[in-house]
Design a protein around this motif. Structure first.
Motif, PDB file in Angstrom:
ATOM      1  N   SER A 118       3.174  -6.056  17.246  1.00 16.36           N
ATOM      2  CA  SER A 118       1.874  -6.119  16.567  1.00 16.36           C
ATOM      3  C   SER A 118       2.059  -6.077  15.049  1.00 16.36           C
ATOM      4  N   ALA A 119       2.994  -5.244  14.573  1.00 21.22           N
ATOM      5  CA  ALA A 119       3.297  -5.216  13.137  1.00 21.22           C
ATOM      6  C   ALA A 119       3.870  -6.560  12.689  1.00 21.22           C
ATOM      7  N   PHE A 120       4.718  -7.159  13.514  1.00 21.94           N
ATOM      8  CA  PHE A 120       5.291  -8.480  13.238  1.00 21.94           C
ATOM      9  C   PHE A 120       4.185  -9.535  13.127  1.00 21.94           C
ATOM     10  N   ILE A 121       3.213  -9.463  14.037  1.00 23.11           N
ATOM     11  CA  ILE A 121       2.089 -10.410  14.007  1.00 23.11           C
ATOM     12  C   ILE A 121       1.275 -10.209  12.735  1.00 23.11           C
ATOM     13  N   GLN A 122       1.002  -8.955  12.384  1.00 20.17           N
ATOM     14  CA  GLN A 122       0.262  -8.674  11.145  1.00 20.17           C
ATOM     15  C   GLN A 122       1.028  -9.209   9.935  1.00 20.17           C
ATOM     16  N   ASN A 123       2.350  -9.024   9.921  1.00 17.49           N
ATOM     17  CA  ASN A 123       3.152  -9.571   8.830  1.00 17.49           C
ATOM     18  C   ASN A 123       2.968 -11.087   8.737  1.00 17.49           C
ATOM     19  N   MET A 124       3.015 -11.781   9.874  1.00 17.40           N
ATOM     20  CA  MET A 124       2.820 -13.235   9.850  1.00 17.40           C
ATOM     21  C   MET A 124       1.453 -13.587   9.292  1.00 17.40           C
ATOM     22  N   GLN A 125       0.424 -12.844   9.684  1.00 18.39           N
ATOM     23  CA  GLN A 125      -0.922 -13.130   9.198  1.00 18.39           C
ATOM     24  C   GLN A 125      -1.028 -12.933   7.683  1.00 18.39           C
ATOM     25  N   LEU A 126      -0.451 -11.841   7.184  1.00 18.80           N
ATOM     26  CA  LEU A 126      -0.520 -11.566   5.746  1.00 18.80           C
ATOM     27  C   LEU A 126       0.293 -12.586   4.949  1.00 18.80           C
ATOM     28  N   LEU A 127       1.466 -12.913   5.437  1.00 14.58           N
ATOM     29  CA  LEU A 127       2.302 -13.899   4.742  1.00 14.58           C
ATOM     30  C   LEU A 127       1.656 -15.275   4.758  1.00 14.58           C
ATOM     31  N   ALA A 128       1.082 -15.660   5.888  1.00 20.85           N
ATOM     32  CA  ALA A 128       0.395 -16.948   5.963  1.00 20.85           C
ATOM     33  C   ALA A 128      -0.748 -16.992   4.947  1.00 20.85           C
ATOM     34  N   TRP A 129      -1.497 -15.901   4.851  1.00 20.48           N
ATOM     35  CA  TRP A 129      -2.617 -15.843   3.909  1.00 20.48           C
ATOM     36  C   TRP A 129      -2.107 -16.061   2.482  1.00 20.48           C
ATOM     37  N   ASP A 130      -0.952 -15.507   2.180  1.00 23.47           N
ATOM     38  CA  ASP A 130      -0.358 -15.691   0.854  1.00 23.47           C
ATOM     39  C   ASP A 130       0.020 -17.151   0.612  1.00 23.47           C
ATOM     40  N   TYR A 131       0.309 -17.877   1.678  1.00 27.08           N
ATOM     41  CA  TYR A 131       0.606 -19.316   1.578  1.00 27.08           C
ATOM     42  C   TYR A 131      -0.664 -20.169   1.552  1.00 27.08           C
TER      43      TYR A 131
END
Length: 190
Positions: A118-131
């Motif tokens: 779940s933390a990994f998924i949140q990381n992907m969401q936050l990083l994608a938002w930065d992109y």
């Protein structure tokens, strides 16, 4: 790639779940870079209990065909417009990542793995938002259907815990209120 270089606080508070994508493709290099950075999520014993099944580019159409079988089982009976309408939430994302974890028979490890993923998924969401890429974490019941699992290459003893949609968007949804610390915190001993 259009990295915005948001602060951690900005990424957390400004990120929104995007449910209406505009159909533009997501660049595979961007998606892989997001995943490469997201793996730094905390996880117990550095087990890194996740793997992904990703569709981005030419493999999107066969994936959408597979999803259609579960979302619109009577799709052959519908007009093209009706089918497009029913599939819009699944046909407009520019990429998909299905997060797969082991179903450890030990409860403690199973819960730790789910928390880490779940933390990994949140990381992907936050990083994608930065992109400048939106995401939506979905968990439809058909992810567990054997007829969906088989073509996805999901093995016995594994479970898909997230269908993470990635895509470009035209509108950012309004923020929804969150509870404050005062509403959710109990001070020990009080």
């Amino acid at each position: 790639m259009s990295i915005q270089s948001l602060t951690v606080k900005e990424a957390i508070t400004q990120r929104r779940s995007i449910k209406m994508f505009n159909g533009q493709p997501v660049d595979r290099e961007d998606l892989m870079a997001i995943i490469d950075d997201a793996v730094w999520a905390p996880n117990h014993g550095n087990r890194q209990p996740w793997r992904l099944v990703v569709a981005c580019g030419p493999e999107l159409e066969p994936l959408k065909d597979l999803i259609r079988e579960f979302v619109v089982p009577n799709w052959k009976e519908l007009s093209e417009d009706e089918l497009l309408n029913k599939m819009s939430k699944f046909s407009l994302p520019g990429a998909y990542a299905f997060v797969v974890i082991p179903e450890d028979t030990r409860q403690k490890e199973r819960l730790e793995d789910f928390g880490a993923a779940s933390a990994f998924i949140q990381n992907m969401q936050l990083l994608a938002w930065d992109y400048g890429i939106g995401t939506c974490w979905k968990t439809p019941a058909w992810l567990d259907n054997p007829k969906f699992r088989a073509p996805m290459g999901i093995k016995q003893g594994e479970r898909i815990i997230s269908m993470l949609q990635f895509g470009h968007y035209d509108l950012v949804p309004k923020e929804k209120p969150r509870k404050s610390a005062a509403e959710i915190v109990t001070i020990f001993g009080e």
